[in-house]
Design an enzyme around this catalytic site. Structure first.
Site, short mmCIF file in Angstrom:
data_model
loop_
_atom_site.label_atom_id
_atom_site.label_comp_id
_atom_site.label_asym_id
_atom_site.label_seq_id
_atom_site.Cartn_x
_atom_site.Cartn_y
_atom_site.Cartn_z
N HIS A 82 0.84 -1.20 0.00
CA HIS A 82 0.00 0.00 0.00
C HIS A 82 0.87 1.25 0.00
O HIS A 82 1.86 1.33 0.71
CB HIS A 82 -0.90 0.02 1.25
N ASP A 161 -14.66 3.17 7.67
CA ASP A 161 -13.59 4.06 7.21
C ASP A 161 -14.10 4.98 6.10
O ASP A 161 -13.81 6.17 6.07
CB ASP A 161 -12.38 3.25 6.71
N ARG A 168 -13.91 13.39 7.49
CA ARG A 168 -12.58 13.98 7.76
C ARG A 168 -12.19 14.93 6.63
O ARG A 168 -11.60 15.99 6.85
CB ARG A 168 -11.52 12.87 7.86
N SER A 183 -7.16 4.24 9.22
CA SER A 183 -7.91 4.21 7.95
C SER A 183 -7.24 3.25 6.97
O SER A 183 -7.88 2.36 6.40
CB SER A 183 -7.95 5.64 7.39
N LYS A 187 -8.40 -1.14 6.04
CA LYS A 187 -8.68 -1.70 4.70
C LYS A 187 -7.73 -2.84 4.40
O LYS A 187 -8.09 -3.84 3.78
CB LYS A 187 -8.57 -0.60 3.65
N1 URA Z 1 -5.29 7.05 2.62
C1 URA Z 1 -6.29 6.44 3.30
O1 URA Z 1 -6.81 5.41 2.89
N2 URA Z 1 -6.69 7.01 4.46
C2 URA Z 1 -6.17 8.12 4.96
O2 URA Z 1 -6.58 8.56 6.01
C3 URA Z 1 -5.13 8.75 4.24
C4 URA Z 1 -4.71 8.19 3.06
#
Ligand code: URA
Length: 434
Positions: A82, A161, A168, A183, A187
């Site tokens: 990621h 999220d 946010r 966050s 995932k």
């Molecule tokens: N990418 C994400 O998935 N979440 C965040 O809070 C920031 C970047």
């Protein structure tokens, strides 16, 4: 329990229990906690932060808020990767076929771009016919039979999220370490991999502008991953300039294919080798990082990586002739050259401004619902460290609509700092957190 009491407790800097966090998060998802109270709660977290235990609990609650993917029917260790988001970051397009060609199964769920950062799923859609939405059965079948699948996140992956991120985004509470870490990791945990390699971007084009805050974010994510029993490693990598020489969807696919053929920019190939080496080591495909690096470089030299990319395109319904004929990507034929205002060296670049310039041409979104133009973007002929002469082309803008062309050109010109002195070489990988 009342939302008011949880907000007050956090506002006063007192650690929250798992039940209190769950009450807020799931209450918000179920519509019982209104936006204004969740917004106040997020702002309290922004200023008071979270302990490691609070962060761990928040991540787990969000990961369990929707579907979780079970990758256990796929043999071997499954390793995910990621990136925290950058400009010109087409790493997955190159890295996924490289590691798959080395024998590591890739079951990848990727996102779309937002703001000045791009997303893998948009990029893949620049390939005619490529399907980024597969059923779970097809996704698993492709990974089992071909060792690779790259799809968009299912709608119900970590929905908590999704809902919190949207709030946010409009309440100035994105850039808080616990909120970003939970966050991203929620995932990753829901997506089911055994190991996770994180590319934490640092610099002008990244959320984290300096190495100290990027290290804190990396530590937070590695800690969450490990506590959840997933082997997790983070690389801190340079985002003070865009990665590679292109920004924009079809342009980035072109550059990714060129890189898989061994003709890509050095920084992109090096980053893919470094991230891939961590993946192969966690996946037990290679014993040492050096062995893994060699395998990855060989996957390019032997042509196995580009053939794996061709296979990926074919099994997901795309026109794999793009590999041999890059004109099929439909990059816009309308171009505008941005010239250097003076002699010297490109001393620095503001990667975020380059991303915004590309977005202004239509390559990115300001809101989730925006439609993007896959055929436009920016090609950087000059990057940090390159010598330039007055009037020489710094970059080429590929556009369709003239509306924002000049403001895009102006934005990108402002991204370049040209000086008489050559800048010091910058490292691509600043460090490893594990
Ligand atoms: N990418 C994400 O998935 N979440 C965040 O809070 C920031 C970047």
């Amino acid at each position: 329990m009342r939302p008011y009491d949880v907000i007050l407790k956090k506002r006063n800097g007192i650690e929250l229990s798992k039940e209190e966090i769950e009450f807020m998060v799931m209450g918000f998802v179920n519509g019982e906690v209104p936006d204004y109270q969740m917004a106040a709660f997020l702002m309290a977290v922004y200023f008071r932060h979270m302990s490691e235990t609070e962060r761990y609990n928040l991540t787990e609650i969000m990961a369990r808020s929707g579907d979780t993917i079970d990758l256990s029917p796929i043999p071997g260790v499954k390793v995910d990767k990621h990136s925290t988001g950058g400009v010109g970051d087409k790493t997955t397009l190159v890295l996924a076929p490289m590691v798959s060609a080395c024998g590591l199964p890739v079951a990848k769920m990727s996102g779309r771009g937002l703001g000045h950062t791009g997303g893998t799923i948009d990029k893949l859609e620049a390939i005619p016919g490529f399907r980024t939405a597969l059923s779970e059965e097809e996704f698993m079948k492709n990974v089992k039979e071909h060792g690779i699948a790259v799809v968009g996140q299912t709608a119900n992956l970590a929905p908590a999220d999704k809902k919190i991120y949207a709030l946010r985004d409009v309440t100035a509470t994105i850039d808080e370490i616990s909120l970003i870490a939970s966050s991203i990791m929620s995932k990753k945990l829901a997506a089911g991999a055994d190991g996770i390699v994180l590319d934490v971007k640092v610099g002008s084009g990244a959320f984290m502008k300096d190495i100290a805050s990027a290290t804190d974010l990396a530590r937070a994510m590695v800690d969450i991953g490990k506590r959840h029993g997933r082997e997790t490693v983070a690389l801190l990598t340079n985002m003070d300039r865009p990665l590679g020489r292109t920004v924009g969807n079809a342009l980035e696919v072109k550059e990714a294919i060129e890189t898989l053929k061994g003709n890509g920019p050095e920084d992109l190939e090096e980053l893919c080798v470094e991230l891939g080496a961590q993946m192969l080591k966690i996946g037990k495909i290679a014993e040492t990082l050096d062995d893994a690096r060699k395998m990855l470089k060989d996957s390019i030299k032997s042509g196995k990586a580009v053939e794996k990319f061709r296979e990926l395109v074919e099994i997901q319904g795309g026109n794999s002739n793009v590999v041999d004929d890059l004109s099929l990507l439909g990059i816009s034929s309308k171009t505008y050259e941005v010239k250097s205002p003076g002699d010297g060296y490109v001393y620095s670049m503001n990667a975020e401004r380059v991303g915004i310039a590309s977005m202004l041409l239509g390559a990115g979104r300001t809101k989730k619902e925006d439609k993007i133009d896959l055929s436009v973007g920016v090609e950087l002929l000059k990057k940090t460290g390159d010598e330039v002469k007055k009037g020489e082309t710094l970059c080429v803008l590929y556009y369709n609509d003239e509306k924002n062309l000049l403001s895009s050109a102006d934005t990108i010109l402002n991204a370049y700092e040209i000086k008489n002195t050559k800048p010091k070489e910058e490292k691509l990988v600043h460090g490893v957190v594990q």
